[in-house]
Scaffold this motif. Structure first.
Motif, mmCIF file in Angstrom:
data_model
loop_
_atom_site.group_PDB
_atom_site.id
_atom_site.type_symbol
_atom_site.label_atom_id
_atom_site.label_comp_id
_atom_site.label_asym_id
_atom_site.label_seq_id
_atom_site.Cartn_x
_atom_site.Cartn_y
_atom_site.Cartn_z
ATOM 1 N N THR A 28 0.836 -1.195 0.000
ATOM 2 C CA THR A 28 0.000 0.000 0.000
ATOM 3 C C THR A 28 0.872 1.247 0.000
ATOM 4 O O THR A 28 1.698 1.427 0.902
ATOM 5 N N GLU A 105 -2.714 -1.808 -13.403
ATOM 6 C CA GLU A 105 -2.210 -0.964 -14.474
ATOM 7 C C GLU A 105 -1.099 -1.652 -15.252
ATOM 8 O O GLU A 105 -0.956 -1.499 -16.446
ATOM 9 N N PRO A 110 -1.070 -0.912 -9.855
ATOM 10 C CA PRO A 110 -0.959 0.542 -9.864
ATOM 11 C C PRO A 110 0.055 1.037 -8.837
ATOM 12 O O PRO A 110 0.286 0.403 -7.811
ATOM 13 N N LEU A 112 1.980 4.945 -7.190
ATOM 14 C CA LEU A 112 1.927 6.403 -7.082
ATOM 15 C C LEU A 112 3.259 6.981 -7.537
ATOM 16 O O LEU A 112 4.168 7.222 -6.742
ATOM 17 N N THR A 116 1.648 11.165 -10.744
ATOM 18 C CA THR A 116 0.402 11.055 -9.987
ATOM 19 C C THR A 116 0.418 11.970 -8.775
ATOM 20 O O THR A 116 -0.564 12.672 -8.491
ATOM 21 N N LYS A 137 -4.492 6.368 -2.366
ATOM 22 C CA LYS A 137 -3.831 5.099 -2.068
ATOM 23 C C LYS A 137 -3.731 4.268 -3.331
ATOM 24 O O LYS A 137 -4.664 4.234 -4.140
ATOM 25 N N ALA A 138 -2.607 3.574 -3.467
ATOM 26 C CA ALA A 138 -2.456 2.539 -4.482
ATOM 27 C C ALA A 138 -2.249 1.222 -3.744
ATOM 28 O O ALA A 138 -1.308 1.098 -2.944
ATOM 29 N N ARG A 140 -1.920 -3.003 -3.907
ATOM 30 C CA ARG A 140 -1.613 -4.185 -4.721
ATOM 31 C C ARG A 140 -1.640 -5.409 -3.810
ATOM 32 O O ARG A 140 -1.011 -5.409 -2.746
ATOM 33 N N GLY A 158 -5.353 -4.896 -8.165
ATOM 34 C CA GLY A 158 -4.753 -3.580 -8.040
ATOM 35 C C GLY A 158 -5.838 -2.529 -8.008
ATOM 36 O O GLY A 158 -6.801 -2.595 -8.783
ATOM 37 N N VAL A 160 -6.828 1.829 -6.979
ATOM 38 C CA VAL A 160 -6.500 3.178 -6.533
ATOM 39 C C VAL A 160 -7.726 3.752 -5.831
ATOM 40 O O VAL A 160 -8.852 3.652 -6.335
ATOM 41 N N THR A 184 -7.028 2.418 -12.124
ATOM 42 C CA THR A 184 -5.874 3.234 -12.483
ATOM 43 C C THR A 184 -5.980 4.611 -11.852
ATOM 44 O O THR A 184 -7.082 5.156 -11.668
ATOM 45 N N ALA A 185 -4.820 5.200 -11.553
ATOM 46 C CA ALA A 185 -4.796 6.543 -11.000
ATOM 47 C C ALA A 185 -5.304 7.560 -12.009
ATOM 48 O O ALA A 185 -6.012 8.516 -11.642
#
Length: 437
Positions: A28, A105, A110, A112, A116, A137-138, A140, A158, A160, A184-185
């Motif tokens: 994270t 992504e 994804p 950061l 971003t 937050k990203a 995975r 994944g 965001v 995705t961001a």
């Protein structure tokens, strides 16, 4: 199959036990921006390994906050629990889930990156009188499941998440919180910049104005932010475990009208809009879309292995663990309330609207009876579109009655998240509420 899963299965075999091993690894990244500046940034890795064992009619469970652990003490602890607990059902068969979907992504999910972070920082820059805090937050995750005699099972997700908190200051203080999710961001930030952030800034500005003297209105709109929280309150009533235990007022009402005509309730863990879509639940049962309500009529309940076997009906596939790897419990994955074309999607002309935009204290309401009484913030909207602050109000009623008296929706869906469980609902025009100050 990972080395940890293989080691735990081997230890269970030495102990003459069947077992199931579930493990998750999570990464994270988080950035918080406020007023055009980065306030803090973090990068955290975590995970968990959970073991369920079956021997001599008993079932035991043990968990450790470490991904892919191969410590044989986990199996021994689970067997001790099995001896101490009363006998349960025999071990379930090991299902063979389908191939996992492609998510994220990139191959790693994804992230950061600097681009971003710069975009989030720019979005947090606010006009005078507004304070904007954005938390992005990203996440995975890699989830694996193992049973003796079967090949490895695993999938990755994944996601965001963007949380916005907007405070406006004028004659008073207006506050609106909002959360967005996506794979995705780029997608999440584009939606925030194009629609969501301008909307909540405008709402907060109105809420900061002086409240109206009189609370006079013709229709009530519970925005998606409020409607989704109330819907979440009664979701346990749509589960096999609560029905079997006599805690669901919907038990025995199969085929009856429990929502307004034209309303569907669907839980779909494979939904394309679900950023944590999974090919199977945390018990290894393949996931599928479940229509709980179709055109207002009760059609199904959510269940996991134990609840469906206890009920002698239904299909499993809704057994999900908590963040700490707790034993699977029944809960939705991506449940949405869908209003059909028969329900109106625009305000009735010439009517004054009370728009309820923020709710407080929903968790204190009664999840069994559906009764609620919550504090809220609201706006009054004139037929010409002019908006005024309605001030702090109290909204009371019963969620089950509310679902039966939906008169329309505004088409703007909001989503509420609890770990891996998502609930989505549009704003709803309803009747039968008691509203006061």
């Amino acid at each position: 199959m990972s080395d940890g899963i293989r080691a735990l299965i081997a230890e269970a075999a030495r102990q003459a036990a069947d077992c199931e091993v579930w493990t998750a690894h999570r990464e994270t990244e988080e950035v918080v921006c406020r007023g055009g500046a980065v306030e803090r940034r973090s990068d955290v890795e975590s995970g968990v390994t959970a073991v369920t064992v079956w021997r001599d009619g008993g079932e035991g469970y043990a968990v450790r906050a470490l991904p892919d652990s191969g410590d044989p003490a986990l199996v021994r602890s689970a067997l001790e629990a099995a001896r101490a607990l009363p006998g349960r059902l025999p071990p379930p068969p090991a299902p063979a889930p389908p191939a996992p979907p492609t998510t994220g992504e990139t191959a790693t999910g994804p992230a950061l990156d600097d681009k971003t972070v710069h975009a989030v920082r720019e979005l947090s820059t606010a006009a005078p009188g507004l304070d904007v805090e954005l938390r992005v937050k990203a996440e995975r995750s890699t989830v694996r499941l193992g049973r003796p005699g079967h090949g490895p099972r695993g999938y990755r997700t994944g996601m965001v998440q963007l949380q916005a908190r907007v405070t406006a200051s004028a004659s008073g203080t207006g506050f609106v919180a909002h959360q967005m999710y996506g794979r995705t961001a780029e997608d999440v930030l584009a939606r925030a910049a194009g629609a969501d952030l301008p909307e909540i800034c405008a709402l907060a500005t109105v809420l900061a104005g002086p409240p109206t003297d009189a609370l006079e209105y013709d229709d009530v709109l519970l925005t998606g932010w409020v409607a989704v929280k109330l819907l979440s309150l009664v979701l346990p009533a749509f589960q096999w475990d609560t029905a079997v235990e006599g805690r669901s007022p919907l038990a025995g009402r199969w085929g009856e009208r429990v929502c307004a005509d034209g309303v569907d309730l669907v839980d779909d863990p494979t939904c394309a809009d679900h950023p944590l879509a999974a090919p199977w639940d945390d018990e290894g049962t393949p996931t599928r879309a479940v229509e709980l309500v179709r055109d207002g009529r009760l059609r199904a309940f959510l269940g996991h292995r134990r609840s469906t076997r206890s009920a002698g009906a239904g299909q499993a596939g809704s057994g999900w663990r908590g963040a700490a790897g707790e034993m699977p419990r029944v809960q939705p994955s991506h449940l949405s309330l869908r209003a059909g074309h028969a329900l109106g999607d625009v305000p009735r002309p010439g009517r004054r609207l009370l728009r309820v935009v923020q709710a407080n204290g929903v968790h204190t309401s009664n999840g069994i009876t559906g009764d609620f009484s919550i504090g809220a913030n609201a706006l009054l909207e004139e037929p010409d579109g002019a908006r005024r602050n309605a001030g702090n109000v109290t909204v009371a009623g019963n969620v089950f009655d509310l679902l039966r008296h939906i008169e329309g929706h505004n088409g703007t869906v909001r989503t509420n998240r609890s770990h891996t469980s998502f609930v989505a609902c549009p704003g709803l025009w309803v009747r039968g509420l008691t509203i006061g100050r």
